[in-house]
Scaffold this active site. Structure first.
Site, mmCIF file in Angstrom:
data_model
loop_
_atom_site.group_PDB
_atom_site.id
_atom_site.type_symbol
_atom_site.label_atom_id
_atom_site.label_comp_id
_atom_site.label_asym_id
_atom_site.label_seq_id
_atom_site.Cartn_x
_atom_site.Cartn_y
_atom_site.Cartn_z
ATOM 1 N N LYS A 1 1.040 -1.063 0.055
ATOM 2 C CA LYS A 1 0.049 -0.157 0.114
ATOM 3 C C LYS A 1 0.868 1.289 0.029
ATOM 4 C CE LYS A 1 -4.185 2.026 2.512
ATOM 5 N NZ LYS A 1 -4.717 2.002 3.781
ATOM 6 N N SER B 1 -9.962 2.319 2.750
ATOM 7 C CA SER B 1 -8.938 2.968 1.871
ATOM 8 C C SER B 1 -7.922 1.945 1.091
ATOM 9 C CB SER B 1 -8.110 3.957 2.666
ATOM 10 O OG SER B 1 -7.641 3.032 3.473
ATOM 11 N N SER C 1 -10.475 0.070 6.810
ATOM 12 C CA SER C 1 -9.777 0.140 5.711
ATOM 13 C C SER C 1 -9.240 -1.381 5.190
ATOM 14 C CB SER C 1 -8.646 1.238 5.514
ATOM 15 O OG SER C 1 -9.320 2.353 5.660
#
Lengths: 493, 499
Positions: free
Chosen positions: A79, A159, A183
């Protein structure tokens, strides 16, 4: 080469150790898959092909010598929130334009130390603020899943939308993600993948771009429960550079898999049965209870009375911390700088241009709730609510409950550029309704795919555990996974 | 918070205005840079005078994802200081973020302590005076709190025609903010408070107290009122960097406020700056322009907690503080005045203690104060630069005590050691300065002088104090080496002067 990318981490690990395949082959397979898919899915914001091949080569050498760590040669996506030395680290924000840190986050350093290979950096909501991956400066990620007989593009959740989409679409063997309010778990549920947010303090936050420091926690998104256990074992560690990380041994999570849940008490919280919740979610929940009951667990009704205050309190605490954490993006030392006639104008122009709408909204909310005259009414009260939420869980666990079963999300994945969500940000925030309590209490939570809805979209169940009892979550999630079966995505990209 | 007035208006401290006397009320915030190897939350060095931005870690530069880690030594220093201020030590304290934008504040917030500081209420005894009669007065000044916080970096506006430069070396260095209660009532008291505070910090070794290097700075809160009346509106004078300027700033600020009130105006609460060139304060920002710092607990840091044993251990190893040392010196027979001179600076006290070890304290004090400090003062040297070591000075005193030299010769030995160094005993030996104690030799000299001055002998019989003249002659003849007591005794005996 699709057969190689379809291997789970556990399967690839065996084949690599058995010298049936090389990490270079596996890595190349993923790089080809990314090459073919990324223009469509937009899961990666940066592919580090050269670095990946170098790391794979080094892994192959170690494997050839009979050496190698727990993740030796396994290609992973990272990420964009994790600091990766010399590599694009921008939290998918314009304000961090061109930023390449001179340091490696503790979590990714742990992964590389165990032999993992980095494929690149994954798309995400800007600064991890969002539930649909639409706030990214690099554009939305498309969910590899589509409703039956529909061409409508769906969000992968957020997210960690890039992480979930990449894992689901076989663009990496597993991915790092972070979870501040859901998330990891919400995108995992939207993409038919497994995501675990471990106990706060289990993974170091050092080198991970901060959103809300008291809630942020790293974890993996993987294709199955075993892979999540393998990855978390490597990611977790105490870290002297993060004093909120906790000094306790990291168990061998994988060994929890296959253990019986007989006699275990699974709590079903009454407050998670929301008004207007789709029938399908309720049905799925009932199925989950039945599977666990069949496996010998005892299903008990519990109450978590302060649940309804969790989401509003979360949307005070998280923006408050974010408003302060994001103050450092001022154009002075790194990232974007938009010149102004003086320092104040430079700040204003840089931040106006550098942050997207959702980030600005949360900075404004956070600034407001911390302001003189509002602090007691908002921030202080939210912290009190947080204490009560934590106490709710403590009471239930003290009564002998081993884990709590809830739906992961109130719905399946929704469409990109959904009009309702765009019109009312609170609708978007409601995505986190089942997940935020876990962050507020600092507990571990895992999302496991449990079935498909009427349109053929994946739905997930969530298990919530005691602090640092991830083993019980893996054990129980594995039982759910066995009972629910696998839900392969149909490739259309 | 209600403010309690601990003082009774004292006419000596009032200042006159057109409408009668006024009383100044002063509270101080001292920012003291903690002596530590590394910064409060990072491993970067705190060394003064390094190249700009040489001592900057990733944390100090607020790179994304960096986290603060508390430096235990800084915590110990704060606790030591709290103990030195006889203050309550809070075993649990909390670090908060103070949010504001400034280029030399990379995080966009300063990590400080707001609601729960590490040290609570304490006290400092200051000594004000001397008054017309040479008397000093002790006044107890309350300490409100002490908290730990990060220092900011430094903006430099004089390096480029249109740009400012930022040096982050100081960014993140630990500061103790020590807040007094509004107990001070004159500029003299404020100066005495700062002097005492600096003395205590230096004794403790927790801050070097060097105001010219900026490692100790003061914010001064000043208000005026009619004696014993309600507290007036205060103005805060920021960052005054010398004790003398603090005195000047208070005087000018008090006069400014009195003039406004006497003209029928009222005081606006504001932050002001002292301009040493003009000797006056000027407005920096009003209350309305004050920042809203949006304090909240720093989620990157757990509350700071320690146990009684941690505090006990520090308390046991705390050095003797100036007030205690002074009391001990007085108990050894020193005057309060001498004792306060000796404890005024720790290096002087340390020097004295080495000289006095195993020797008469009063003699040692006289030598240190009159001879050593006098000579240093004349030469413009500090105690650290003294050419005469405590061992050398002690050696000189030992030679007097053993009777090897007289007090007068000792002054000569001191001079020689000052300029040429060396062991006093060797100097005395080599240069033949040892005093003559041999009664026969002295008697010979006494006889010679008596024989040569029959008229004086006659006079002395009538006026015994003239014996001193004979002693002087003998001392002169022996080049000062005769033992003056022995000469005195012999002269009196020979002249037939009764004791």
């Amino acid at each position: 080469m699709t057969d190689l990318t379809s291997l789970t981490i556990a399967e690839a690990r065996e084949k690599l150790r058995g010298r049936e395949i090389t990490s270079t082959e596996l890595t190349d397979a993923y790089l080809s898959a990314i090459d073919a898919a990324n223009d469509t899915l937009n899961a990666y914001v940066k592919v580090t092909a050269d670095k990946a091949r170098e790391m794979a080569k080094a892994s192959d050498e170690r494997l050839a010598n009979g050496a190698g760590g727990a993740l030796e040669g396994i290609p992973l996506g990272i990420k964009d929130l994790f600091g990766t030395e010399g590599v694009h680290t921008q939290a998918c924000s314009h304000v961090l334009d061109g930023f390449e840190p001179r340091y490696e986050s503790t979590v990714t350093a742990n992964l590389w130390a165990d032999g993992a290979v980095m494929l690149g950096k994954l798309n995400m909501d800007e600064f991890a603020m969002g539930s649909s991956n639409e706030t990214s400066y690099y554009g939305p990620v498309k969910n590899p899943w589509r409703a039956r007989e529909s061409n409508k593009d769906l969000v992968p959740g957020g997210s960690s939308g890039g992480s979930a989409a990449a894992v689901s679409a076989f663009l990496c063997a597993g991915a790092t993600a972070t979870d501040t309010g859901g998330s990891i778990r919400q995108p995992a549920a939207f993409t038919g993948t497994v995501g675990i947010k471990p106990t706060y303090g289990r993974c170091s936050r050092w080198g991970v771009v901060a959103f809300a420091s008291s809630l942020d926690q790293a974890g993996p998104i993987t294709r199955d429960v075993r892979d999540a256990a393998i990855m978390l074992k490597s990611m977790a560690s105490v870290d002297p550079k993060d004093t909120t990380s906790v000094d306790r041994p990291v168990p061998d999570y994988e060994s929890a898999l296959g253990q019986s849940v007989r006699g275990m008490k699974i709590g079903i919280p009454a407050e998670y049965r929301m008004d207007g919740m789709p029938e399908e979610i309720e049905t799925l929940w009932q199925k989950g209870m039945a599977w666990l009951r069949d496996a010998g667990a005892e299903i008990v009704d519990i109450t978590l009375p302060h649940t309804k205050y969790a989401l509003p309190a979360y949307y005070i605490v998280a923006p408050a911390e974010a408003s302060s954490n994001l103050a450092r993006y001022d154009g002075v030392r790194y990232g974007l700088r938009v010149p102004g006639k003086d320092i104040t104008e430079m700040y204003e122009k840089t931040r106006a241009a550098g942050f997207g709408h959702e980030v600005k909204r949360r900075i404004l909310i956070g600034t407001y709730v911390l302001s003189a005259g509002y602090y007691d009414a908002y921030y202080l009260r939210a912290q009190k609510v947080r204490t009560l939420i934590k106490r709710d869980f403590e009471t239930v666990f003290a009564d002998g409950v081993d884990a709590i079963l809830t739906p992961a999300t109130p719905s399946a994945a929704f469409g990109i550029a959904d009009q309702d969500m765009a019109a009312d940000p609170v609708k978007m925030y409601l995505n986190d309704i089942f997940t935020v309590t876990v962050n507020m209490a600092g507990l571990p939570g895992i999302a496991v795919p449990a079935g498909l809805d009427a349109q053929g979209l994946p739905l997930g169940l969530q298990l919530i555990g005691k602090p640092f009892d991830e083993e019980t979550l893996f054990r129980t999630a594995h039982v759910l996974e066995q009972a629910a079966g696998h839900f392969p995505v149909e490739k259309w990209w | 918070m209600s403010i309690i007035d601990t003082r009774t208006p004292d006419p000596k401290r009032l200042i006159p205005g057109a409408t009668g006397d006024w009383e100044i009320v002063i509270g101080m915030e001292v920012h003291a840079q903690v002596i530590s190897e590394s910064k409060l939350f990072s491993g970067a060095s705190t060394e003064f005078g390094a190249e700009p931005n040489a001592n900057v870690s990733l944390v100090d530069a607020a790179m994304p994802g960096m986290l603060p880690v508390i430096n235990e030594e800084c915590v110990k220093q704060a606790v030591r200081t709290g103990l030195g201020l006889k203050a309550r030590i809070n075993k649990k304290s909390v670090f908060d973020r103070k949010n504001y934008f400034y280029p030399d504040l990379p995080q966009g917030y300063q990590i400080s302590q707001f609601k729960q500081p590490i040290v609570g209420e304490g006290e400092v005894v200051i000594s004000v005076g001397p008054d017309r009669n040479g008397e000093f007065e002790d006044v107890e000044i309350g300490i409100e709190r002490l908290h730990l916080e990060q220092d900011a970096g430094k903006s430099m506006h004089d390096q480029h025609p249109t740009m400012s430069y930022v040096d982050l070396n100081r960014s993140g260095v630990a500061l103790m903010e020590i807040v007094s209660k509004p107990d001070l009532r004159s500029s003299d008291e404020a100066k005495a408070y700062l002097t005492k505070m600096r003395q205590i910090l230096r004794y403790l070794g927790t801050c070097d107290g060097n105001m010219d290097e900026g490692s100790m700075r003061a914010d001064v809160n000043v208000s005026v009122r009619k004696p014993g009346g309600d507290f007036g509106t205060r103005c805060e004078i920021k960052n005054v960097n010398s004790i003398r300027f603090v005195g000047q700033a208070i005087e000018s600020e008090a006069r400014r406020q009195i003039a406004i009130i006497e003209d029928g105006g009222s005081i606006n609460q504001e932050t002001r700056l002292f301009d040493p060139g003009r000797g006056e304060t000027r407005s920096m920002r009003s209350k309305e322009e004050a920042h809203d710092y949006r304090y909240f607990p720093d989620p990157d840091l757990l509350p700071l907690e320690f146990d009684d044993a941690f505090v006990e251990d520090l308390a046991q190893h705390l050095p003797e503080l100036p007030d205690e040392k002074k009391a001990r010196l007085v108990s050894l027979g020193l005057s309060a005045y001498d004792a306060s001179i000796l404890v005024s600076e720790k290096p002087i006290a340390d020097y004295f203690e080495q000289v006095a070890a195993g020797r008469d304290a009063k003699t040692a004090a006289n030598w240190v104060i009159n001879d050593l400090l006098g000579a240093l003062n004349k030469a413009g040297l500090g105690i650290e630069e003294t050419p005469v070591s405590p061992a050398q000075l002690g050696g000189i005193i030992d030679l007097i005590k053993s009777g090897d030299i007289s007090g007068k010769i000792a002054k000569d030995v001191f001079e020689i050691v000052w300029h040429d160094g060396g062991d006093p005993a060797d100097i005395v030996d080599e240069r033949g300065m040892k005093q003559v104690t041999d009664a026969g030799a002295i008697e010979g000299e006494v006889d010679k002088v008596i024989a040569a001055n029959p008229d004086k002998v006659e006079q002395a019989k009538a006026k015994p104090s003239l014996a001193g003249w004979f002693v002087g002659q003998v001392m002169k003849a022996t080049q000062g080496k005769a033992n003056p007591q022995a000469v005195q005794a012999l002269v009196r005996a020979k002249l037939g002067i009764e004791d």
